[in-house]
Design an enzyme around this catalytic site. Structure first.
Site, PDB file in Angstrom:
ATOM      1  N   ASP A 136      44.402  36.238   4.215  1.00 44.08           N
ATOM      2  CA  ASP A 136      44.509  35.717   5.573  1.00 44.08           C
ATOM      3  C   ASP A 136      44.589  36.876   6.563  1.00 44.08           C
ATOM      4  O   ASP A 136      45.252  37.878   6.303  1.00 44.08           O
ATOM      5  CB  ASP A 136      45.748  34.827   5.692  1.00 44.08           C
ATOM      6  CG  ASP A 136      45.699  33.980   6.953  1.00 44.08           C
ATOM      7  OD1 ASP A 136      44.602  33.613   7.400  1.00 44.08           O
ATOM      8  OD2 ASP A 136      46.782  33.684   7.498  1.00 44.08           O
ATOM      9  N   TYR A 138      44.576  38.300  10.893  1.00 39.87           N
ATOM     10  CA  TYR A 138      45.387  38.206  12.110  1.00 39.87           C
ATOM     11  C   TYR A 138      44.497  38.785  13.209  1.00 39.87           C
ATOM     12  O   TYR A 138      44.714  39.885  13.688  1.00 39.87           O
ATOM     13  CB  TYR A 138      46.645  39.055  11.868  1.00 39.87           C
ATOM     14  CG  TYR A 138      47.733  39.048  12.909  1.00 39.87           C
ATOM     15  CD1 TYR A 138      48.331  37.868  13.313  1.00 39.87           C
ATOM     16  CD2 TYR A 138      48.191  40.251  13.449  1.00 39.87           C
ATOM     17  CE1 TYR A 138      49.367  37.885  14.240  1.00 39.87           C
ATOM     18  CE2 TYR A 138      49.229  40.270  14.376  1.00 39.87           C
ATOM     19  CZ  TYR A 138      49.809  39.081  14.766  1.00 39.87           C
ATOM     20  OH  TYR A 138      50.842  39.093  15.674  1.00 39.87           O
ATOM     21  N   HIS A 143      46.189  35.515  20.133  1.00 38.58           N
ATOM     22  CA  HIS A 143      47.275  35.136  19.225  1.00 38.58           C
ATOM     23  C   HIS A 143      48.161  36.342  18.919  1.00 38.58           C
ATOM     24  O   HIS A 143      49.396  36.249  18.975  1.00 38.58           O
ATOM     25  CB  HIS A 143      46.681  34.570  17.933  1.00 38.58           C
ATOM     26  CG  HIS A 143      47.705  34.303  16.863  1.00 38.58           C
ATOM     27  ND1 HIS A 143      48.639  33.296  16.948  1.00 38.58           N
ATOM     28  CD2 HIS A 143      47.946  34.938  15.680  1.00 38.58           C
ATOM     29  CE1 HIS A 143      49.401  33.302  15.857  1.00 38.58           C
ATOM     30  NE2 HIS A 143      49.010  34.299  15.080  1.00 38.58           N
ATOM     31  N   GLU A 209      48.823  26.743  11.827  1.00 32.22           N
ATOM     32  CA  GLU A 209      47.940  27.759  12.389  1.00 32.22           C
ATOM     33  C   GLU A 209      46.514  27.226  12.283  1.00 32.22           C
ATOM     34  O   GLU A 209      46.039  26.900  11.187  1.00 32.22           O
ATOM     35  CB  GLU A 209      48.082  29.100  11.667  1.00 32.22           C
ATOM     36  CG  GLU A 209      49.422  29.754  11.970  1.00 32.22           C
ATOM     37  CD  GLU A 209      49.507  31.215  11.562  1.00 32.22           C
ATOM     38  OE1 GLU A 209      48.763  31.634  10.645  1.00 32.22           O
ATOM     39  OE2 GLU A 209      50.321  31.937  12.171  1.00 32.22           O
ATOM     40  N   GLU A 211      42.820  27.698  12.002  1.00 32.41           N
ATOM     41  CA  GLU A 211      41.952  28.784  11.550  1.00 32.41           C
ATOM     42  C   GLU A 211      40.634  28.219  11.020  1.00 32.41           C
ATOM     43  O   GLU A 211      40.516  27.031  10.738  1.00 32.41           O
ATOM     44  CB  GLU A 211      42.614  29.586  10.415  1.00 32.41           C
ATOM     45  CG  GLU A 211      43.987  30.166  10.782  1.00 32.41           C
ATOM     46  CD  GLU A 211      44.485  31.201   9.786  1.00 32.41           C
ATOM     47  OE1 GLU A 211      43.662  31.781   9.051  1.00 32.41           O
ATOM     48  OE2 GLU A 211      45.715  31.420   9.759  1.00 32.41           O
ATOM     49  N   ASP A 241      46.908  27.044   8.191  1.00 28.53           N
ATOM     50  CA  ASP A 241      47.810  27.962   7.488  1.00 28.53           C
ATOM     51  C   ASP A 241      49.248  27.626   7.912  1.00 28.53           C
ATOM     52  O   ASP A 241      49.808  28.250   8.804  1.00 28.53           O
ATOM     53  CB  ASP A 241      47.435  29.396   7.857  1.00 28.53           C
ATOM     54  CG  ASP A 241      48.292  30.426   7.156  1.00 28.53           C
ATOM     55  OD1 ASP A 241      48.742  30.144   6.038  1.00 28.53           O
ATOM     56  OD2 ASP A 241      48.491  31.509   7.730  1.00 28.53           O
ATOM     57  N   ARG A 245      58.179  29.705  10.706  1.00 25.22           N
ATOM     58  CA  ARG A 245      58.400  30.840  11.624  1.00 25.22           C
ATOM     59  C   ARG A 245      59.759  31.501  11.451  1.00 25.22           C
ATOM     60  O   ARG A 245      59.887  32.726  11.641  1.00 25.22           O
ATOM     61  CB  ARG A 245      58.255  30.370  13.074  1.00 25.22           C
ATOM     62  CG  ARG A 245      56.920  29.789  13.414  1.00 25.22           C
ATOM     63  CD  ARG A 245      55.803  30.773  13.179  1.00 25.22           C
ATOM     64  NE  ARG A 245      54.513  30.193  13.530  1.00 25.22           N
ATOM     65  CZ  ARG A 245      53.355  30.751  13.198  1.00 25.22           C
ATOM     66  NH1 ARG A 245      53.318  31.887  12.514  1.00 25.22           N
ATOM     67  NH2 ARG A 245      52.230  30.167  13.535  1.00 25.22           N
ATOM     68  N   GLN A 248      59.563  33.560   8.363  1.00 29.53           N
ATOM     69  CA  GLN A 248      58.652  34.680   8.648  1.00 29.53           C
ATOM     70  C   GLN A 248      59.347  35.783   9.444  1.00 29.53           C
ATOM     71  O   GLN A 248      59.212  36.977   9.144  1.00 29.53           O
ATOM     72  CB  GLN A 248      57.449  34.155   9.428  1.00 29.53           C
ATOM     73  CG  GLN A 248      56.377  35.193   9.738  1.00 29.53           C
ATOM     74  CD  GLN A 248      55.185  34.603  10.494  1.00 29.53           C
ATOM     75  OE1 GLN A 248      55.144  33.399  10.750  1.00 29.53           O
ATOM     76  NE2 GLN A 248      54.228  35.431  10.838  1.00 29.53           N
ATOM     77  N   LYS A 261      54.465  31.736   4.320  1.00 28.95           N
ATOM     78  CA  LYS A 261      53.085  31.270   4.344  1.00 28.95           C
ATOM     79  C   LYS A 261      52.657  30.682   3.006  1.00 28.95           C
ATOM     80  O   LYS A 261      51.480  30.369   2.837  1.00 28.95           O
ATOM     81  CB  LYS A 261      52.150  32.446   4.658  1.00 28.95           C
ATOM     82  CG  LYS A 261      52.481  33.178   5.938  1.00 28.95           C
ATOM     83  CD  LYS A 261      51.914  32.475   7.131  1.00 28.95           C
ATOM     84  CE  LYS A 261      52.022  33.359   8.360  1.00 28.95           C
ATOM     85  NZ  LYS A 261      51.273  32.783   9.480  1.00 28.95           N
ATOM     86  N   THR A 265      48.391  25.734   2.279  1.00 28.89           N
ATOM     87  CA  THR A 265      47.279  26.002   3.182  1.00 28.89           C
ATOM     88  C   THR A 265      46.304  24.852   2.995  1.00 28.89           C
ATOM     89  O   THR A 265      45.869  24.599   1.874  1.00 28.89           O
ATOM     90  CB  THR A 265      46.592  27.334   2.821  1.00 28.89           C
ATOM     91  OG1 THR A 265      47.562  28.381   2.862  1.00 28.89           O
ATOM     92  CG2 THR A 265      45.456  27.652   3.779  1.00 28.89           C
ATOM     93  N   THR A 357      44.909  32.841  13.095  1.00 29.96           N
ATOM     94  CA  THR A 357      45.075  31.802  14.112  1.00 29.96           C
ATOM     95  C   THR A 357      44.130  32.042  15.273  1.00 29.96           C
ATOM     96  O   THR A 357      44.015  33.162  15.778  1.00 29.96           O
ATOM     97  CB  THR A 357      46.515  31.804  14.636  1.00 29.96           C
ATOM     98  OG1 THR A 357      47.392  31.734  13.517  1.00 29.96           O
ATOM     99  CG2 THR A 357      46.763  30.638  15.568  1.00 29.96           C
ATOM    100  N   GLU A 371      53.134  29.431  19.770  1.00 28.36           N
ATOM    101  CA  GLU A 371      52.595  29.870  21.062  1.00 28.36           C
ATOM    102  C   GLU A 371      52.609  28.751  22.095  1.00 28.36           C
ATOM    103  O   GLU A 371      52.931  28.981  23.262  1.00 28.36           O
ATOM    104  CB  GLU A 371      51.154  30.363  20.883  1.00 28.36           C
ATOM    105  CG  GLU A 371      51.021  31.599  20.025  1.00 28.36           C
ATOM    106  CD  GLU A 371      49.587  31.763  19.579  1.00 28.36           C
ATOM    107  OE1 GLU A 371      48.812  32.389  20.313  1.00 28.36           O
ATOM    108  OE2 GLU A 371      49.226  31.252  18.501  1.00 28.36           O
TER     109      GLU A 371
HETATM  110 CA    CA Z   1      47.429  32.726   9.362  1.00 30.64          CA
END
Ligand code: CA
Length: 428
Positions: A136, A138, A143, A209, A211, A241, A245, A248, A261, A265, A357, A371
């Site tokens: 994955d 970023y 984002h 997320e 994606e 995904d 948070r 994380q 994570k 998924t 994301t 976000e």
């Molecule tokens: Ca992700």
């Protein structure tokens, strides 16, 4: 390269495929894995409101595709992908011919149609390919800036490497699930700003997320150029995904996300091929600093794909909470795959690459609740209430399509419902 399968004037004898907002017109022809109640899994192609049974079509002599026909008897796409790009083109062309309005072969044979076509609502869809490994990234500038601003402040938002390499981490293939599979709220170790010590608790900031997932169809064992990487991608799916948070924030330094994570998924069940998306290629946004030569685009390698996210509370109506576009990404999948191979890392058929994301520049175009609610500060309005993060019973649905002239290349849906946490087992 564009070919006759991309012709916007093509029409199918499957009437539903010709409706302007149908996700599966004859220009799309996405692949999936399905079964009808009580029968074995097999490969199929979505056309309008129907699924074409690929092994049944081969048995009936409807698809003359040579040696690759054997690979269509598998329950997932890996063997067919391994046949290589020439076979991908031959099958796509054969399907386009078979299903086009002027071809009477299947159109006018009621008995044969009954054997090889299944109404979409009668089939169960499964993961379309065996996921070899899952990486994955970023790679959305918006984002990364938003999340970095919340975690480290706007002055330190972008890590120093961000504009030079597409940052990624090795995720878990074992927890990739098909759309419709419920997801269980996880436990994990968290330490909020008010906690004097870390504690083990259900995640209270569970998130999505938005994606796009890319599927590697050509294996490699050496560094790839960006152009080669682009050609090695078989197709694309929507990818959610799911992300805890709070877990994380406590665990992510220095090696990146781990348990936050790994819960699940979700993927949309239909693989939209790179061939179908060919008319919708666009350039990545302007570079803020030049990339090193081995990561530079060799042409337009992103796609113009409109995306949205909807949230429906248990028993309630859904609200679209975000609208964005895949073209907002700073790095293309081809750049990500080229970077992934720079150390000599072998890539396998069925490797899944998450785009990262996808967030646009506007507040309503952000691809995560983190976000959208700005870390929980600004609740998001939904039908009958508000949300900062996902609540038990909420269903999240991703949708996407590339808009053509009179048709669209749709992805269908990627959805999942959040189940309440389970009490973990303890040694007595
Ligand atoms: Ca992700």
């Amino acid at each position: 390269m564009l070919d006759q399968t991309n012709d916007p004037t093509l029409r199918s004898w499957v009437d539903a495929a010709n409706v302007a907002d149908c996700d599966f017109p004859i220009q799309n022809l996405p692949y999936g894995s399905f079964n009808v109640r009580g029968t074995q899994r097999r490969l199929g192609v979505a056309i309008g409101d129907q699924v074409l049974d690929l092994p049944a079509a081969v048995d009936a002599g409807l698809l003359q595709i040579g040696d690759a026909a054997g690979a269509l008897r598998a329950s997932t796409l890996n063997a067919f992908m391994a046949e290589g790009p020439a076979s991908w083109s031959v099958l796509r062309l054969a399907l386009s011919h078979l299903l086009s309005s002027g071809n009477a072969l299947l159109r006018d044979d009621d008995a044969l149609r009954a054997r090889v076509l299944h109404p979409m609502e009668s089939v169960t869809l499964h993961l379309p390919f065996d996921i070899a490994e899952y990486t994955d990234f970023y790679a959305s500038r918006h984002h990364a800036f938003n999340v970095g601003s919340m975690f480290r402040g706007p002055e330190n938002a972008l890590p120093p490497n961000w504009l030079h390499i597409p940052i990624g981490y090795n995720g878990r293939a074992s927890s990739v699930v098909v759309s419709g599979t419920p997801v269980r709220r996880p436990w994990g170790q968290v330490k909020g700003s008010e906690d004097s010590a870390p504690r083990f608790a259900p995640s209270a900031r569970f998130d999505i997320e938005l994606e796009i997932g890319a599927i590697v169809g050509v294996p490699s064992d050496r560094p790839l150029t960006v152009g080669e990487a682009f050609e090695n991608i078989f197709g694309y799916v929507l990818l959610n995904d799911w992300s805890a948070r709070d877990i994380q924030a406590w665990e992510y330094q220095p090696l990146g996300p781990f348990q936050s994570k790994a819960t699940a998924t979700s993927l949309s069940p239909w693989v939209v091929t790179a061939a179908a998306l060919e008319p919708f290629r666009v350039d990545t946004p302007a570079r803020e600093v030049p990339l090193p030569p081995h990561l530079r685009d060799a042409g337009p390698m992103l796609y113009d794909i409109a995306l949205d996210v909807a949230l429906a509370p248990e028993g309630g109506r859904e609200t679209v909470i975000s609208r964005t576009n895949y073209r907002e990404m700073y790095y293309s999948t081809a750049q990500q795959l080229a970077h992934h191979s720079t150390c000599g890392c072998p890539m396998r058929v069925g490797d899944l690459l998450g785009s990262g994301t996808i967030s646009g520049p506007e507040p309503g175009s952000r691809g995560s609740l983190l976000e959208l609610s700005w870390g929980g500060r600004d609740p998001v309005e939904i039908d009958g209430g508000t949300r900062t993060f996902i609540e038990d019973g909420d269903t999240l649905t991703l949708r996407g399509h590339a808009q053509g002239d009179g048709f669209r290349i749709g992805f269908g849906e990627c959805c999942g419902t959040l189940l309440p946490v389970k009490t973990p087992q303890r040694d007595s």
